[in-house]
Design an enzyme around this catalytic site. Sequence first.
Site, PDB file in Angstrom:
ATOM      1  N   GLU A 148      53.305  77.925  34.823  1.00 24.74           N
ATOM      2  CA  GLU A 148      52.239  77.111  34.693  1.00 24.74           C
ATOM      3  C   GLU A 148      51.397  77.526  33.606  1.00 24.74           C
ATOM      4  OE1 GLU A 148      52.127  74.688  36.559  1.00 24.74           O
ATOM      5  OE2 GLU A 148      53.380  74.342  38.339  1.00 24.74           O
ATOM      6  N   ASN A 159      42.457  84.343  37.760  1.00 23.63           N
ATOM      7  CA  ASN A 159      41.894  84.107  37.838  1.00 23.63           C
ATOM      8  C   ASN A 159      41.941  82.990  39.143  1.00 23.63           C
ATOM      9  OD1 ASN A 159      44.242  81.884  37.737  1.00 23.63           O
ATOM     10  ND2 ASN A 159      43.194  80.246  36.199  1.00 23.63           N
ATOM     11  N   CYS A 187      43.309  77.160  34.692  1.00 20.43           N
ATOM     12  CA  CYS A 187      43.955  76.338  33.850  1.00 20.43           C
ATOM     13  C   CYS A 187      43.609  74.710  33.731  1.00 20.43           C
ATOM     14  CB  CYS A 187      44.972  76.257  33.987  1.00 20.43           C
ATOM     15  SG  CYS A 187      45.825  76.038  35.418  1.00 20.43           S
ATOM     16  N   GLU A 219      54.646  72.945  41.362  1.00 25.79           N
ATOM     17  CA  GLU A 219      54.116  73.763  42.768  1.00 25.79           C
ATOM     18  C   GLU A 219      53.943  72.374  43.571  1.00 25.79           C
ATOM     19  OE1 GLU A 219      54.200  77.988  40.950  1.00 25.79           O
ATOM     20  OE2 GLU A 219      52.050  76.993  41.278  1.00 25.79           O
TER      21      GLU A 219
HETATM   22  N1  LIG Z   1      47.459  78.936  33.318  1.00 25.52           N
HETATM   23  C1  LIG Z   1      46.438  79.363  33.695  1.00 25.52           C
HETATM   24  O1  LIG Z   1      46.425  79.801  35.227  1.00 25.52           O
HETATM   25  C2  LIG Z   1      45.949  80.874  33.223  1.00 25.52           C
HETATM   26  C3  LIG Z   1      45.808  80.439  31.973  1.00 25.52           C
HETATM   27  N2  LIG Z   1      45.384  81.561  30.989  1.00 25.52           N
HETATM   28  C4  LIG Z   1      44.876  81.316  29.447  1.00 25.52           C
HETATM   29  O2  LIG Z   1      45.502  82.608  29.134  1.00 25.52           O
HETATM   30  C5  LIG Z   1      44.193  83.221  28.894  1.00 25.52           C
HETATM   31  C6  LIG Z   1      44.485  84.816  28.338  1.00 25.52           C
HETATM   32  O3  LIG Z   1      44.201  85.516  29.833  1.00 25.52           O
HETATM   33  P1  LIG Z   1      45.331  86.573  30.743  1.00 25.52           P
HETATM   34  O4  LIG Z   1      44.831  87.200  32.112  1.00 25.52           O
HETATM   35  O5  LIG Z   1      45.436  87.151  28.929  1.00 25.52           O
HETATM   36  O6  LIG Z   1      46.641  85.998  31.074  1.00 25.52           O
HETATM   37  P2  LIG Z   1      48.073  86.407  30.667  1.00 25.52           P
HETATM   38  O7  LIG Z   1      49.284  85.187  30.243  1.00 25.52           O
HETATM   39  O8  LIG Z   1      47.928  87.637  29.885  1.00 25.52           O
HETATM   40  O9  LIG Z   1      47.340  86.620  32.007  1.00 25.52           O
HETATM   41  C7  LIG Z   1      48.232  86.156  33.289  1.00 25.52           C
HETATM   42  C8  LIG Z   1      49.722  87.157  33.717  1.00 25.52           C
HETATM   43  O10 LIG Z   1      50.772  87.502  33.447  1.00 25.52           O
HETATM   44  C9  LIG Z   1      50.620  89.340  33.103  1.00 25.52           C
HETATM   45  N3  LIG Z   1      50.965  89.365  31.427  1.00 25.52           N
HETATM   46  C10 LIG Z   1      50.231  89.606  30.020  1.00 25.52           C
HETATM   47  N4  LIG Z   1      51.170  90.334  29.853  1.00 25.52           N
HETATM   48  C11 LIG Z   1      52.687  90.233  30.059  1.00 25.52           C
HETATM   49  C12 LIG Z   1      53.728  90.484  29.580  1.00 25.52           C
HETATM   50  N5  LIG Z   1      53.852  90.913  28.172  1.00 25.52           N
HETATM   51  N6  LIG Z   1      55.109  90.553  29.976  1.00 25.52           N
HETATM   52  C13 LIG Z   1      54.840  90.010  31.882  1.00 25.52           C
HETATM   53  N7  LIG Z   1      53.219  89.715  32.386  1.00 25.52           N
HETATM   54  C14 LIG Z   1      52.870  89.495  31.357  1.00 25.52           C
HETATM   55  C15 LIG Z   1      49.863  89.274  33.532  1.00 25.52           C
HETATM   56  O11 LIG Z   1      49.389  91.262  33.884  1.00 25.52           O
HETATM   57  P3  LIG Z   1      47.840  92.493  33.727  1.00 25.52           P
HETATM   58  O12 LIG Z   1      46.610  91.011  33.405  1.00 25.52           O
HETATM   59  O13 LIG Z   1      48.233  92.844  34.401  1.00 25.52           O
HETATM   60  O14 LIG Z   1      47.914  92.306  31.982  1.00 25.52           O
HETATM   61  C16 LIG Z   1      48.955  88.789  34.455  1.00 25.52           C
HETATM   62  O15 LIG Z   1      49.314  88.859  35.648  1.00 25.52           O
HETATM   63  C17 LIG Z   1      43.320  82.474  29.306  1.00 25.52           C
HETATM   64  O16 LIG Z   1      42.076  82.718  28.506  1.00 25.52           O
HETATM   65  C18 LIG Z   1      43.281  81.414  29.375  1.00 25.52           C
HETATM   66  O17 LIG Z   1      43.294  80.597  28.145  1.00 25.52           O
HETATM   67  C19 LIG Z   1      45.260  82.738  31.711  1.00 25.52           C
HETATM   68  C20 LIG Z   1      45.103  82.597  33.028  1.00 25.52           C
HETATM   69  C21 LIG Z   1      45.719  81.865  33.478  1.00 25.52           C
HETATM   70  O1  LIG Z   2      46.638  77.659  37.680  1.00 29.25           O
HETATM   71  C1  LIG Z   2      45.402  77.911  37.532  1.00 29.25           C
HETATM   72  O2  LIG Z   2      44.327  77.876  36.089  1.00 29.25           O
HETATM   73  C2  LIG Z   2      45.084  77.658  38.540  1.00 29.25           C
HETATM   74  C3  LIG Z   2      45.245  75.745  39.113  1.00 29.25           C
HETATM   75  C4  LIG Z   2      44.423  76.128  40.418  1.00 29.25           C
HETATM   76  C5  LIG Z   2      44.254  74.790  40.936  1.00 29.25           C
HETATM   77  O3  LIG Z   2      45.509  74.997  41.630  1.00 29.25           O
HETATM   78  O4  LIG Z   2      43.907  73.963  41.069  1.00 29.25           O
END
Ligand SMILES: NC(=O)C1=CN([C@@H]2O[C@H](COP(=O)(O)OP(=O)(O)OC[C@H]3O[C@@H](n4cnc5c(N)ncnc54)[C@H](OP(=O)(O)O)[C@@H]3O)[C@@H](O)[C@H]2O)C=CC1
Ligand SMILES: O=C(O)CCCC(=O)O
Length: 492
Positions: free
Chosen positions: A265, A166, A299, A473
């Site tokens: 995070e 994202n 997030c 961070e």
């Molecule tokens: N806090 C935040 O900023 C974020 C929150 N989310 C939340 O998570 C939901 C799902 O999104 P999603 O993209 O699937 O998030 P994930 O947590 O699955 O993915 C985030 C990262 O983790 C990697 N990853 C996934 N599974 C593993 C594993 N078992 N071991 C190590 N690395 C892993 C992914 O790689 P790859 O994609 O290559 O599998 C990606 O680089 C969203 O709908 C949202 O609610 C998602 C993204 C960011």
């Molecule tokens: O973890 C996220 O979804 C991104 C946060 C972006 C920000 O720093 O506001």
Amino acid sequence: MSISNALLSKLKDPSLVTDKALIGGDWIAAGDAGKTFEVTNPSTGDVIAVLPDMNRAEASRAIDAAHVAQKVWARKTGKERAAVLRKLYDLMVANADDLATILTIEMGKPFAEAKGEILYGASYVEWFGEEAKRVYGDTIPGHQPDKRIIVIRQPVGVVAAITPWNFPNAMLARKFAPAVAAGCAMISKPAAETPLSALSLAVLAERAGLPAGVFNVVTSKDSPSIGKEFTENEKVRKLTFTGSTEVGRILMRQGADQIMKLGLELGGNAPFIVFDDADIDAAVEGAMISKYRNNGQTCVCANRLYVQSGVYDAFARKLAEKVSAMKVGDGFEAGVSAGPLIDRKALAKVEEHIADAVSKGAAVALGGKPDARGGLFFEPTVLTGVTRDMKVAREETFGPVAPLFRFDTEDEVIEMANNTEFGLASYFYARDVSKIFRVAEALEYGMVGINTGLISTEVAPFGGIKQSGQGREGSKYGIDDYVEMKYLCLSI
Ligand SMILES: NC(=O)C1=CN([C@@H]2O[C@H](COP(=O)(O)OP(=O)(O)OC[C@H]3O[C@@H](n4cnc5c(N)ncnc54)[C@H](OP(=O)(O)O)[C@@H]3O)[C@@H](O)[C@H]2O)C=CC1
Ligand SMILES: O=C(O)CCCC(=O)O
């Protein structure tokens, strides 16, 4: 074709984009097993790049390279490390248009927003470059007449980073910058959906003079295997992750055997509260930013909007009016404020949350369905009459849906706002000063936006409590996650 002409032709400097991973200073065109994976443009579904699909053994080699490079990098002075980061900052700013183009094509967010992200990512590089010179220690009066006590802070060593799709530039930049500033080396695994932004950062870091092996990018579609190597390899001293709470939990379990230091995070479920005494127009502006930034895929995006009864109808009307002016479309089209969702799963989750809310009595004030242009586009949505038994109350929607809950009292809304396992960001709008302090102190969140919908800046500590993670961070505290404290006890 491993980088599409559609992408190359948009860049002033096409050498900023690469289809190779980076290990120990070598740009690697093919993984050991010869496997590859495709990166697609979520706006069109077109393939824009084909990259090496690396495995665990390659992640291990990247760790070895980082381990060697880190020893040398740590011996540089803070000022020398700062100079490299300053150069990188300048390069990011000078190439912001190209970096934003790469980001928009692989992730979908509107170009102007992508450029904002690049400058946001760069601000962490600038900030931590400055902090590299200020990793101060301490002296403590001795506990015995002959004792002198000194505290020094040293880099933790090799750091692994796993980052989401994202914010493919900024989430990596704000891990990379403090790590490198502190004297650590990093191996990173960007999300398979958006690896090109990470690789472009590596291209620029190399141009800025970062020595080989200090920053490595492993590209892979097999994130569980790479995650295992990152958590089980004893040369890795810290793992920093941004993504879902579910995956954070897996990584924490995996790292437990070697008591891995973790920066996490994770997910949020941000409440956005509007009290009767708020400036309603300002609250609507704040909600637009907090809710619809990155099409709701952040997030810290408002996930639950609580509006006090006295202003509920006016707020709902004004918000729907503003949202109806949003333009959905390809991130390169002029005036677009909402791009596509990242994939089918994300779109299905948005649909599921809306259907669930409607089935339990919510009304669709605006939007509510996939956009007429099809694909991964979804109409910005406002729901009214939302109640706590609906999925949107408990789960992060990660999409352009604003669910409006009605409340009457301060105690009631605090209870509802805190009734979640998450604790990342929260927001509220009010004018009464006593209430502002009471509510800010009562909200169980790592971050509270008061009369603002935008809290993100490199100068402040970003992070959550409860199941939203650990560590911070940015800010003067951000470097702490990448240094170990050591105390020297000297007898004279
Ligand atoms: N806090 C935040 O900023 C974020 C929150 N989310 C939340 O998570 C939901 C799902 O999104 P999603 O993209 O699937 O998030 P994930 O947590 O699955 O993915 C985030 C990262 O983790 C990697 N990853 C996934 N599974 C593993 C594993 N078992 N071991 C190590 N690395 C892993 C992914 O790689 P790859 O994609 O290559 O599998 C990606 O680089 C969203 O709908 C949202 O609610 C998602 C993204 C960011
Ligand atoms: O973890 C996220 O979804 C991104 C946060 C972006 C920000 O720093 O506001």
